[in-house]
Design a protein around this motif. Structure first.
Motif, short mmCIF file in Angstrom:
data_model
loop_
_atom_site.label_atom_id
_atom_site.label_comp_id
_atom_site.label_asym_id
_atom_site.label_seq_id
_atom_site.Cartn_x
_atom_site.Cartn_y
_atom_site.Cartn_z
N SER A 1 0.87 26.34 -22.88
CA SER A 1 1.63 25.20 -23.39
C SER A 1 1.20 23.92 -22.69
O SER A 1 0.72 23.94 -21.56
CB SER A 1 3.12 25.43 -23.15
N ARG A 2 1.38 22.81 -23.37
CA ARG A 2 1.03 21.51 -22.82
C ARG A 2 2.27 20.87 -22.20
O ARG A 2 3.34 20.85 -22.80
CB ARG A 2 0.44 20.59 -23.89
N TYR A 3 2.08 20.33 -20.99
CA TYR A 3 3.14 19.65 -20.26
C TYR A 3 2.66 18.28 -19.84
O TYR A 3 1.46 18.07 -19.61
CB TYR A 3 3.56 20.47 -19.02
N PHE A 4 3.59 17.36 -19.71
CA PHE A 4 3.29 15.97 -19.38
C PHE A 4 3.94 15.64 -18.05
O PHE A 4 5.13 15.86 -17.86
CB PHE A 4 3.79 15.06 -20.50
N PHE A 5 3.14 15.10 -17.12
CA PHE A 5 3.56 14.87 -15.75
C PHE A 5 3.69 13.36 -15.52
O PHE A 5 2.70 12.67 -15.28
CB PHE A 5 2.54 15.49 -14.79
N ASP A 6 4.91 12.86 -15.59
CA ASP A 6 5.19 11.44 -15.41
C ASP A 6 5.47 11.16 -13.93
O ASP A 6 6.24 11.88 -13.30
CB ASP A 6 6.40 11.01 -16.23
N PHE A 7 4.86 10.12 -13.41
CA PHE A 7 5.00 9.75 -12.00
C PHE A 7 5.93 8.54 -11.88
O PHE A 7 5.81 7.58 -12.64
CB PHE A 7 3.63 9.41 -11.41
N HIS A 8 6.83 8.61 -10.89
CA HIS A 8 7.75 7.50 -10.64
C HIS A 8 7.87 7.25 -9.14
O HIS A 8 8.06 8.18 -8.37
CB HIS A 8 9.15 7.80 -11.20
N ALA A 9 7.78 5.98 -8.77
CA ALA A 9 8.03 5.54 -7.40
C ALA A 9 8.67 4.16 -7.50
O ALA A 9 8.75 3.58 -8.59
CB ALA A 9 6.74 5.48 -6.59
N ILE B 1 4.18 5.80 -14.09
CA ILE B 1 3.08 6.12 -14.99
C ILE B 1 3.51 7.25 -15.91
O ILE B 1 3.91 8.33 -15.45
CB ILE B 1 1.81 6.54 -14.22
N ARG B 2 3.46 7.02 -17.20
CA ARG B 2 3.80 8.04 -18.19
C ARG B 2 2.53 8.76 -18.60
O ARG B 2 1.55 8.13 -19.02
CB ARG B 2 4.48 7.41 -19.39
N ASP B 3 2.53 10.06 -18.49
CA ASP B 3 1.39 10.89 -18.86
C ASP B 3 1.34 11.02 -20.37
O ASP B 3 2.24 11.58 -20.99
CB ASP B 3 1.55 12.27 -18.20
N GLU B 4 0.30 10.49 -20.98
CA GLU B 4 0.15 10.54 -22.44
C GLU B 4 -0.77 11.68 -22.89
O GLU B 4 -0.79 12.01 -24.07
CB GLU B 4 -0.39 9.20 -22.95
N GLU B 5 -1.54 12.26 -21.96
CA GLU B 5 -2.51 13.30 -22.31
C GLU B 5 -1.96 14.70 -22.12
O GLU B 5 -2.22 15.59 -22.93
CB GLU B 5 -3.78 13.13 -21.48
N GLY B 6 -1.27 14.93 -21.02
CA GLY B 6 -0.73 16.25 -20.73
C GLY B 6 -1.75 17.19 -20.14
O GLY B 6 -2.94 16.90 -20.08
N THR B 7 -1.24 18.33 -19.67
CA THR B 7 -2.05 19.35 -19.04
C THR B 7 -1.59 20.71 -19.54
O THR B 7 -0.39 20.96 -19.63
CB THR B 7 -1.88 19.29 -17.50
N GLU B 8 -2.53 21.57 -19.85
CA GLU B 8 -2.20 22.93 -20.27
C GLU B 8 -1.82 23.76 -19.05
O GLU B 8 -2.56 23.77 -18.06
CB GLU B 8 -3.41 23.57 -20.97
N CYS B 9 -0.69 24.43 -19.12
CA CYS B 9 -0.23 25.30 -18.03
C CYS B 9 0.16 26.66 -18.61
O CYS B 9 0.82 26.73 -19.65
CB CYS B 9 0.95 24.69 -17.31
N ASN C 1 2.14 29.06 -17.24
CA ASN C 1 3.48 29.58 -16.98
C ASN C 1 4.25 28.59 -16.11
O ASN C 1 3.67 27.60 -15.64
CB ASN C 1 3.39 30.96 -16.32
N PRO C 2 5.54 28.84 -15.89
CA PRO C 2 6.34 27.91 -15.07
C PRO C 2 5.79 27.71 -13.66
O PRO C 2 5.86 26.60 -13.11
CB PRO C 2 7.72 28.56 -15.03
N ARG C 3 5.24 28.74 -13.08
CA ARG C 3 4.67 28.59 -11.73
C ARG C 3 3.50 27.61 -11.73
O ARG C 3 3.34 26.82 -10.81
CB ARG C 3 4.23 29.95 -11.20
N ASP D 1 7.97 18.80 -21.69
CA ASP D 1 7.25 19.72 -22.56
C ASP D 1 6.78 18.98 -23.81
O ASP D 1 6.99 17.76 -23.94
CB ASP D 1 8.10 20.95 -22.90
N ALA D 2 6.16 19.68 -24.73
CA ALA D 2 5.61 19.05 -25.94
C ALA D 2 6.70 18.46 -26.83
O ALA D 2 6.42 17.58 -27.64
CB ALA D 2 4.79 20.07 -26.72
N ASP D 3 7.94 18.91 -26.68
CA ASP D 3 9.07 18.36 -27.44
C ASP D 3 9.75 17.20 -26.72
O ASP D 3 10.82 16.75 -27.13
CB ASP D 3 10.10 19.46 -27.72
N ASP D 4 9.15 16.73 -25.64
CA ASP D 4 9.63 15.60 -24.85
C ASP D 4 10.92 15.91 -24.08
O ASP D 4 11.67 15.02 -23.72
CB ASP D 4 9.82 14.35 -25.71
N HIS D 5 11.17 17.18 -23.79
CA HIS D 5 12.32 17.58 -22.98
C HIS D 5 11.88 17.72 -21.53
O HIS D 5 10.82 18.30 -21.25
CB HIS D 5 12.90 18.92 -23.45
#
Length: 86
Positions: free
Chosen positions: A2-10, A15-23, A25-27, A59-63
């Motif tokens: 599944s594709r997940y998006f990793f947004d960074f905040h400080a 920075i909002r991740d627009e590309e995502g990364t395939e992972c 499993n949850p680990r 996740d891909a559904d923006d949750h």
């Protein structure tokens, strides 16, 4: 996988991740989030000193499915500080 998006905040940057990364499993998601925090903090530690860095994973559904944070702080002990100044 599944594709997940990793947004960074400080405090000074978001920075909002627009590309995502395939992972696989949850680990893998949690490992990627922690790796990203450590890499960002390590690249510019002075920039983020005294701040809490956050990664919000979507996740891909923006949750939001996972969050991780890193508090970047340091302190000199009084005796050590005196010897460093001499």
């Amino acid at each position: 996988m599944s594709r997940y998006f990793f947004d960074f905040h400080a405090l000074t940057l978001s920075i909002r991740d627009e590309e995502g990364t395939e992972c696989a499993n949850p680990r893998a998601v949690s490992s990627e989030a922690m790796r990203a925090l450590c890499q960002i903090a390590g690249d510019r530690p002075d920039r983020y000193m005294g701040q809490t860095l956050n990664v919000v994973v979507r996740d891909a559904d923006d949750h939001t499915v996972f969050t991780a944070s890193l508090n970047l702080a340091s302190a000199w002990f009084a005796e050590q500080e005196k010897s460093q100044a001499a």
